[in-house]
Design a protein around this motif. Sequence first.
Motif, PDB file in Angstrom:
ATOM      1  N   LEU A 237     -57.752   6.169  -0.239  1.00 28.06           N
ATOM      2  CA  LEU A 237     -56.451   5.888   0.127  1.00 28.06           C
ATOM      3  C   LEU A 237     -55.660   4.938  -0.712  1.00 28.06           C
ATOM      4  N   GLN A 238     -56.248   4.114  -1.133  1.00 30.16           N
ATOM      5  CA  GLN A 238     -56.022   2.718  -2.019  1.00 30.16           C
ATOM      6  C   GLN A 238     -54.766   1.979  -1.207  1.00 30.16           C
ATOM      7  N   LEU A 239     -55.115   1.753  -0.063  1.00 31.37           N
ATOM      8  CA  LEU A 239     -54.334   0.892   0.777  1.00 31.37           C
ATOM      9  C   LEU A 239     -54.740  -0.476   0.917  1.00 31.37           C
ATOM     10  N   ASP A 240     -54.140  -1.473   1.318  1.00 28.60           N
ATOM     11  CA  ASP A 240     -54.823  -2.814   1.370  1.00 28.60           C
ATOM     12  C   ASP A 240     -54.809  -3.054   2.833  1.00 28.60           C
ATOM     13  N   ASP A 241     -55.535  -4.011   3.295  1.00 33.22           N
ATOM     14  CA  ASP A 241     -55.920  -4.111   4.890  1.00 33.22           C
ATOM     15  C   ASP A 241     -54.708  -3.769   5.757  1.00 33.22           C
ATOM     16  N   GLU A 242     -53.584  -4.524   5.440  1.00 38.68           N
ATOM     17  CA  GLU A 242     -52.342  -4.446   6.309  1.00 38.68           C
ATOM     18  C   GLU A 242     -51.710  -3.257   6.159  1.00 38.68           C
ATOM     19  N   GLU A 243     -51.646  -2.398   5.059  1.00 40.75           N
ATOM     20  CA  GLU A 243     -51.170  -1.168   5.034  1.00 40.75           C
ATOM     21  C   GLU A 243     -52.335  -0.169   5.905  1.00 40.75           C
ATOM     22  N   SER A 244     -53.324  -0.333   5.484  1.00 39.99           N
ATOM     23  CA  SER A 244     -54.339   0.479   6.456  1.00 39.99           C
ATOM     24  C   SER A 244     -54.163   0.338   7.822  1.00 39.99           C
ATOM     25  N   ARG A 245     -54.139  -0.810   8.383  1.00 38.88           N
ATOM     26  CA  ARG A 245     -54.183  -0.985   9.862  1.00 38.88           C
ATOM     27  C   ARG A 245     -52.618  -0.442  10.197  1.00 38.88           C
ATOM     28  N   SER A 246     -51.782  -0.452   9.679  1.00 38.69           N
ATOM     29  CA  SER A 246     -50.239   0.085   9.924  1.00 38.69           C
ATOM     30  C   SER A 246     -50.348   1.558   9.849  1.00 38.69           C
ATOM     31  N   ALA A 247     -51.155   2.113   8.698  1.00 27.72           N
ATOM     32  CA  ALA A 247     -51.313   3.478   8.698  1.00 27.72           C
ATOM     33  C   ALA A 247     -51.909   4.340   9.873  1.00 27.72           C
ATOM     34  N   MET A 248     -53.222   3.590  10.139  1.00 30.48           N
ATOM     35  CA  MET A 248     -53.973   4.029  11.355  1.00 30.48           C
ATOM     36  C   MET A 248     -53.065   3.853  12.803  1.00 30.48           C
ATOM     37  N   GLU A 249     -52.464   2.784  13.072  1.00 31.60           N
ATOM     38  CA  GLU A 249     -51.766   2.868  14.343  1.00 31.60           C
ATOM     39  C   GLU A 249     -50.575   3.887  14.200  1.00 31.60           C
ATOM     40  N   ASP A 250     -49.633   3.981  13.050  1.00 32.38           N
ATOM     41  CA  ASP A 250     -48.798   4.842  12.995  1.00 32.38           C
ATOM     42  C   ASP A 250     -49.398   6.257  13.274  1.00 32.38           C
ATOM     43  N   THR A 251     -50.282   6.571  12.771  1.00 35.85           N
ATOM     44  CA  THR A 251     -50.897   8.009  12.897  1.00 35.85           C
ATOM     45  C   THR A 251     -51.535   8.375  14.325  1.00 35.85           C
ATOM     46  N   LEU A 252     -52.131   7.349  14.733  1.00 32.50           N
ATOM     47  CA  LEU A 252     -52.630   7.719  16.347  1.00 32.50           C
ATOM     48  C   LEU A 252     -51.556   7.391  17.171  1.00 32.50           C
ATOM     49  N   SER A 253     -50.447   6.691  16.907  1.00 30.48           N
ATOM     50  CA  SER A 253     -49.291   6.647  17.805  1.00 30.48           C
ATOM     51  C   SER A 253     -48.585   7.952  17.868  1.00 30.48           C
ATOM     52  N   LEU A 254     -48.508   8.484  16.770  1.00 27.97           N
ATOM     53  CA  LEU A 254     -47.710   9.819  16.407  1.00 27.97           C
ATOM     54  C   LEU A 254     -48.451  10.937  17.028  1.00 27.97           C
ATOM     55  N   LEU A 255     -49.812  10.828  16.863  1.00 31.82           N
ATOM     56  CA  LEU A 255     -50.538  12.148  17.355  1.00 31.82           C
ATOM     57  C   LEU A 255     -50.490  11.936  18.978  1.00 31.82           C
ATOM     58  N   ARG A 256     -50.458  10.730  19.725  1.00 27.28           N
ATOM     59  CA  ARG A 256     -50.545  10.573  21.037  1.00 27.28           C
ATOM     60  C   ARG A 256     -49.245  11.144  21.528  1.00 27.28           C
ATOM     61  N   ALA A 257     -47.933  10.759  20.864  1.00 25.88           N
ATOM     62  CA  ALA A 257     -46.487  11.107  21.223  1.00 25.88           C
ATOM     63  C   ALA A 257     -46.518  12.426  21.153  1.00 25.88           C
ATOM     64  N   ALA A 258     -46.928  13.023  20.189  1.00 24.61           N
ATOM     65  CA  ALA A 258     -46.637  14.721  20.049  1.00 24.61           C
ATOM     66  C   ALA A 258     -47.639  15.448  20.991  1.00 24.61           C
ATOM     67  N   ILE A 259     -48.725  14.932  21.148  1.00 24.19           N
ATOM     68  CA  ILE A 259     -49.688  15.882  22.083  1.00 24.19           C
ATOM     69  C   ILE A 259     -49.144  15.380  23.581  1.00 24.19           C
ATOM     70  N   THR A 260     -48.728  14.488  23.960  1.00 18.61           N
ATOM     71  CA  THR A 260     -48.062  14.085  25.174  1.00 18.61           C
ATOM     72  C   THR A 260     -46.852  14.966  25.369  1.00 18.61           C
ATOM     73  N   SER A 261     -46.148  15.356  24.389  1.00 19.93           N
ATOM     74  CA  SER A 261     -44.751  16.125  24.761  1.00 19.93           C
ATOM     75  C   SER A 261     -45.073  17.474  24.597  1.00 19.93           C
ATOM     76  N   LEU A 262     -46.115  18.237  24.344  1.00 20.88           N
ATOM     77  CA  LEU A 262     -46.600  19.432  24.135  1.00 20.88           C
ATOM     78  C   LEU A 262     -46.479  20.133  25.636  1.00 20.88           C
ATOM     79  N   SER A 263     -45.577  21.203  25.828  1.00 21.17           N
ATOM     80  CA  SER A 263     -45.592  21.833  27.123  1.00 21.17           C
ATOM     81  C   SER A 263     -46.996  23.094  27.203  1.00 21.17           C
TER      82      SER A 263
END
Length: 149
Positions: free
Chosen positions: A113-139
């Motif tokens: 992915l060629q991300l530095d540590d800060e970008e990697s942490r943000s990418a992981m947090e953003d992705t997991l947060s988006l997945l959680r929110a989207a799954i929670t919103s499913l009817s």
Amino acid sequence: MSSIASLYIVKIGALPAIVGAAGQERSWEAIQQSGREPGEEYGWSGYVMMNILDNLDGLNVTLENPDLHEAARAISADFGHTTLITGNAREFLDRLDPAAYEIDDLLDGPIDLQLDDEESRSAMEDTLSLLRAAITSLSGDEVLLIAIG
């Protein structure tokens, strides 16, 4: 090398039309007609999403509904990779907490992915947060469609 992850919430009843349009390069049109975006746009490379989904699966956090695997495979004919997630994935919400993982747990994969540590942490947090929110919103009659291509 770049890739885009697009997320849509669609009615399960719309899947036959989407699958029927696949392979004819019309599935994207069918998805847009029957789906809606989960609210937040995904700002990272699709490869980030792909690595995270693959690594979660390796950690026994299988978000994709196995009953929809064939439909996902058919839709993938028009995309590089498609994952279909139903509300059943709510059982894994507690395992989508970014604090529970080190960067290498989820981002290490076949695609550099060629991300530095800060970008990697943000990418992981953003992705997991988006997945959680989207799954929670499913009817009960909706599915989260993730197309990576």
